[in-house]
Design a protein around this motif. Structure first.
Motif, PDB file in Angstrom:
ATOM      1  N   TRP A  88       0.834  -1.211   0.000  1.00 52.11           N
ATOM      2  CA  TRP A  88       0.000   0.000   0.000  1.00 52.11           C
ATOM      3  C   TRP A  88       0.865   1.256   0.000  1.00 52.11           C
ATOM      4  O   TRP A  88       0.646   2.187  -0.779  1.00 52.11           O
ATOM      5  CB  TRP A  88      -0.924  -0.024   1.217  1.00 52.11           C
ATOM      6  N   LEU A  89       1.882   1.282   0.863  1.00 51.22           N
ATOM      7  CA  LEU A  89       2.701   2.487   1.001  1.00 51.22           C
ATOM      8  C   LEU A  89       3.438   2.830  -0.286  1.00 51.22           C
ATOM      9  O   LEU A  89       3.444   3.993  -0.721  1.00 51.22           O
ATOM     10  CB  LEU A  89       3.716   2.307   2.128  1.00 51.22           C
ATOM     11  N   TYR A  90       4.055   1.827  -0.905  1.00 53.21           N
ATOM     12  CA  TYR A  90       4.989   2.127  -1.994  1.00 53.21           C
ATOM     13  C   TYR A  90       4.382   1.980  -3.385  1.00 53.21           C
ATOM     14  O   TYR A  90       4.972   2.465  -4.358  1.00 53.21           O
ATOM     15  CB  TYR A  90       6.242   1.264  -1.842  1.00 53.21           C
ATOM     16  N   ASN A  91       3.206   1.352  -3.491  1.00 54.51           N
ATOM     17  CA  ASN A  91       2.546   1.266  -4.791  1.00 54.51           C
ATOM     18  C   ASN A  91       1.321   2.169  -4.909  1.00 54.51           C
ATOM     19  O   ASN A  91       0.871   2.446  -6.023  1.00 54.51           O
ATOM     20  CB  ASN A  91       2.126  -0.179  -5.097  1.00 54.51           C
ATOM     21  N   VAL A  92       0.782   2.613  -3.773  1.00 51.65           N
ATOM     22  CA  VAL A  92      -0.432   3.426  -3.802  1.00 51.65           C
ATOM     23  C   VAL A  92      -0.236   4.770  -3.111  1.00 51.65           C
ATOM     24  O   VAL A  92      -0.315   5.827  -3.736  1.00 51.65           O
ATOM     25  CB  VAL A  92      -1.623   2.669  -3.153  1.00 51.65           C
ATOM     26  N   LYS A  93       0.040   4.737  -1.813  1.00 56.14           N
ATOM     27  CA  LYS A  93       0.036   5.970  -1.020  1.00 56.14           C
ATOM     28  C   LYS A  93       1.091   6.975  -1.482  1.00 56.14           C
ATOM     29  O   LYS A  93       0.763   8.143  -1.771  1.00 56.14           O
ATOM     30  CB  LYS A  93       0.244   5.641   0.460  1.00 56.14           C
ATOM     31  N   ARG A  94       2.345   6.567  -1.530  1.00 54.10           N
ATOM     32  CA  ARG A  94       3.390   7.533  -1.871  1.00 54.10           C
ATOM     33  C   ARG A  94       3.273   8.064  -3.299  1.00 54.10           C
ATOM     34  O   ARG A  94       3.273   9.283  -3.508  1.00 54.10           O
ATOM     35  CB  ARG A  94       4.771   6.935  -1.601  1.00 54.10           C
ATOM     36  N   PRO A  95       3.142   7.203  -4.292  1.00 55.13           N
ATOM     37  CA  PRO A  95       2.969   7.765  -5.642  1.00 55.13           C
ATOM     38  C   PRO A  95       1.672   8.546  -5.782  1.00 55.13           C
ATOM     39  O   PRO A  95       1.625   9.556  -6.491  1.00 55.13           O
ATOM     40  CB  PRO A  95       2.995   6.531  -6.558  1.00 55.13           C
ATOM     41  N   GLY A  96       0.619   8.107  -5.090  1.00 55.35           N
ATOM     42  CA  GLY A  96      -0.664   8.799  -5.208  1.00 55.35           C
ATOM     43  C   GLY A  96      -0.649  10.185  -4.602  1.00 55.35           C
ATOM     44  O   GLY A  96      -1.064  11.162  -5.238  1.00 55.35           O
ATOM     45  N   THR A  97      -0.160  10.303  -3.364  1.00 53.42           N
ATOM     46  CA  THR A  97      -0.155  11.617  -2.715  1.00 53.42           C
ATOM     47  C   THR A  97       0.852  12.559  -3.371  1.00 53.42           C
ATOM     48  O   THR A  97       0.621  13.767  -3.434  1.00 53.42           O
ATOM     49  CB  THR A  97       0.161  11.486  -1.218  1.00 53.42           C
ATOM     50  N   LEU A  98       1.944  12.017  -3.891  1.00 48.34           N
ATOM     51  CA  LEU A  98       2.938  12.876  -4.534  1.00 48.34           C
ATOM     52  C   LEU A  98       2.410  13.425  -5.860  1.00 48.34           C
ATOM     53  O   LEU A  98       2.802  14.510  -6.288  1.00 48.34           O
ATOM     54  CB  LEU A  98       4.240  12.102  -4.772  1.00 48.34           C
ATOM     55  N   ALA A  99       1.500  12.697  -6.496  1.00 49.36           N
ATOM     56  CA  ALA A  99       0.921  13.168  -7.762  1.00 49.36           C
ATOM     57  C   ALA A  99      -0.149  14.221  -7.560  1.00 49.36           C
ATOM     58  O   ALA A  99      -0.528  14.919  -8.511  1.00 49.36           O
ATOM     59  CB  ALA A  99       0.335  11.981  -8.529  1.00 49.36           C
ATOM     60  N   MET A 100      -0.636  14.369  -6.339  1.00 47.91           N
ATOM     61  CA  MET A 100      -1.711  15.324  -6.072  1.00 47.91           C
ATOM     62  C   MET A 100      -1.210  16.761  -6.128  1.00 47.91           C
ATOM     63  O   MET A 100      -0.101  17.059  -5.687  1.00 47.91           O
ATOM     64  CB  MET A 100      -2.339  15.042  -4.694  1.00 47.91           C
ATOM     65  N   GLN A 101      -2.054  17.643  -6.653  1.00 46.60           N
ATOM     66  CA  GLN A 101      -1.782  19.070  -6.690  1.00 46.60           C
ATOM     67  C   GLN A 101      -2.357  19.732  -5.427  1.00 46.60           C
ATOM     68  O   GLN A 101      -3.181  19.136  -4.721  1.00 46.60           O
ATOM     69  CB  GLN A 101      -2.400  19.690  -7.941  1.00 46.60           C
ATOM     70  N   PRO A 102      -1.953  20.980  -5.120  1.00 48.78           N
ATOM     71  CA  PRO A 102      -2.475  21.647  -3.920  1.00 48.78           C
ATOM     72  C   PRO A 102      -3.994  21.651  -3.842  1.00 48.78           C
ATOM     73  O   PRO A 102      -4.566  21.435  -2.761  1.00 48.78           O
ATOM     74  CB  PRO A 102      -1.903  23.058  -4.034  1.00 48.78           C
ATOM     75  N   GLU A 103      -4.671  21.881  -4.970  1.00 50.16           N
ATOM     76  CA  GLU A 103      -6.134  21.909  -4.937  1.00 50.16           C
ATOM     77  C   GLU A 103      -6.713  20.534  -4.606  1.00 50.16           C
ATOM     78  O   GLU A 103      -7.804  20.444  -4.024  1.00 50.16           O
ATOM     79  CB  GLU A 103      -6.691  22.411  -6.262  1.00 50.16           C
ATOM     80  N   GLU A 104      -6.008  19.465  -4.946  1.00 47.30           N
ATOM     81  CA  GLU A 104      -6.483  18.125  -4.597  1.00 47.30           C
ATOM     82  C   GLU A 104      -6.251  17.837  -3.118  1.00 47.30           C
ATOM     83  O   GLU A 104      -7.073  17.182  -2.470  1.00 47.30           O
ATOM     84  CB  GLU A 104      -5.794  17.095  -5.484  1.00 47.30           C
TER      85      GLU A 104
END
Length: 297
Positions: A88-104
């Motif tokens: 979860w951490l390395y395939n979902v959470k980290r790439p997912g949150t890092l791809a988010m923009q400030p408005e997201e």
């Protein structure tokens, strides 16, 4: 005049005996609870601008969520099936949150605050583990929403000042092969020099701690034992003392097995991190000796 009366409920108090009062009411004046007692007595002695009829429901103090990851709310339910913690951490959470923009991040904060308030949560600790210290815009986007929401909140600023060892790096690479098409950030993406991360957290505390009419707090938050040096832990606790706040860390998480004879709790005690200002997240893999240490510190 009393601002608010909540009447006709079962009041769960927080006195020493945890007294439960049936068919009772709570009065609020100047932002504070001014009276608690039978509904008949409270309504006789208090005129209120607003009256809420609990209609037999339970009246409780506001709930506190001492550990949450707000931005993760946008990843909820879509990618978590059949995944362990590291998957979860390395395939979902980290790439997912890092791809988010400030408005997201702001959207995530809005959704979290709405759900929290509807559930009776009046205070929460956001433990933000994916912090990029070269740009505060993601952080500030969430802090602005927390201010607008009226909720009391603590932003625990993640601190990482040492990278993973070779064995762990190889393990993560093996885990990430499950989702080769994901844009995986390098493991060292969130690592900062000790002095740099301490300076950034101190600046964030000075800028935002005590804002939002006193409802906003900023805490130094070493992320985990494995990615934090002794000096960073000690300095984080010293920062908490200097600014009269607290500090928090993930300890003994599910699936994060202890790999040495010295437990994380023993280690944190030995380096001087445990104390009244330390909030320990998780603690699901601790033994009786760890419990004794926590009780003493």
């Amino acid at each position: 005049m009393t601002e608010l009366l909540v009447i006709n409920g079962t009041v769960i108090t927080q006195d020493a005996d945890r007294t439960v009062l049936t068919n009772s009411a709570v009065a609020v004046q100047d932002g504070n609870i001014s009276a608690v007692g039978p509904t008949a007595d409270i309504t006789t002695n208090h005129d209120a601008q607003t009256i809420i009829d609990a209609d037999g429901g339970v009246i409780i103090p506001g709930l506190i969520n001492p550990h949450t990851h707000v931005s993760d709310i946008l990843l909820r339910g879509s990618f978590a099936e059949n995944r362990g913690l590291l998957d979860w951490l390395y395939n979902v959470k980290r790439p997912g949150t890092l791809a988010m923009q400030p408005e997201e991040h702001a959207t995530a904060a809005t959704l979290y605050c709405i759900e929290a308030i509807l559930a009776g949560v009046t205070t929460f600790v956001e433990n933000d583990t994916e912090v990029l210290w070269d740009d505060w815009t993601d952080i500030e986007a969430k802090l602005e929403i927390y201010d607008q929401s009226g909720i009391r909140n603590i932003y625990a600023a993640g601190m990482v000042d040492c990278g993973a060892d070779n064995a762990f790096q190889e393990l993560v690479l093996d885990i990430q092969t499950r989702d080769n098409d994901v844009d995986h950030p390098p493991l060292e993406r969130f690592v900062e020099e000790t002095d740099t991360v301490l300076k950034e957290v101190n600046s964030l505390i000075e800028a935002y701690n005590g804002t939002a009419d006193g409802r906003q707090s900023i805490w130094p938050a070493p992320v985990v034992v494995e990615t934090t040096t002794n000096r960073c832990f000690q300095a984080a606790y010293a920062l908490a003392e200097e600014h009269d706040v607290m500090t928090t860390v993930h300890v003994a998480e599910a699936e994060a097995q202890e790999q040495r004879s010295l437990s994380s709790i023993e280690y944190l005690r030995n380096i001087g991190y445990l104390g009244d200002r330390a909030l320990l997240g998780h603690c699901v893999q601790i033994d009786e000796n760890d419990v004794r240490i926590i009780a003493m510190t």
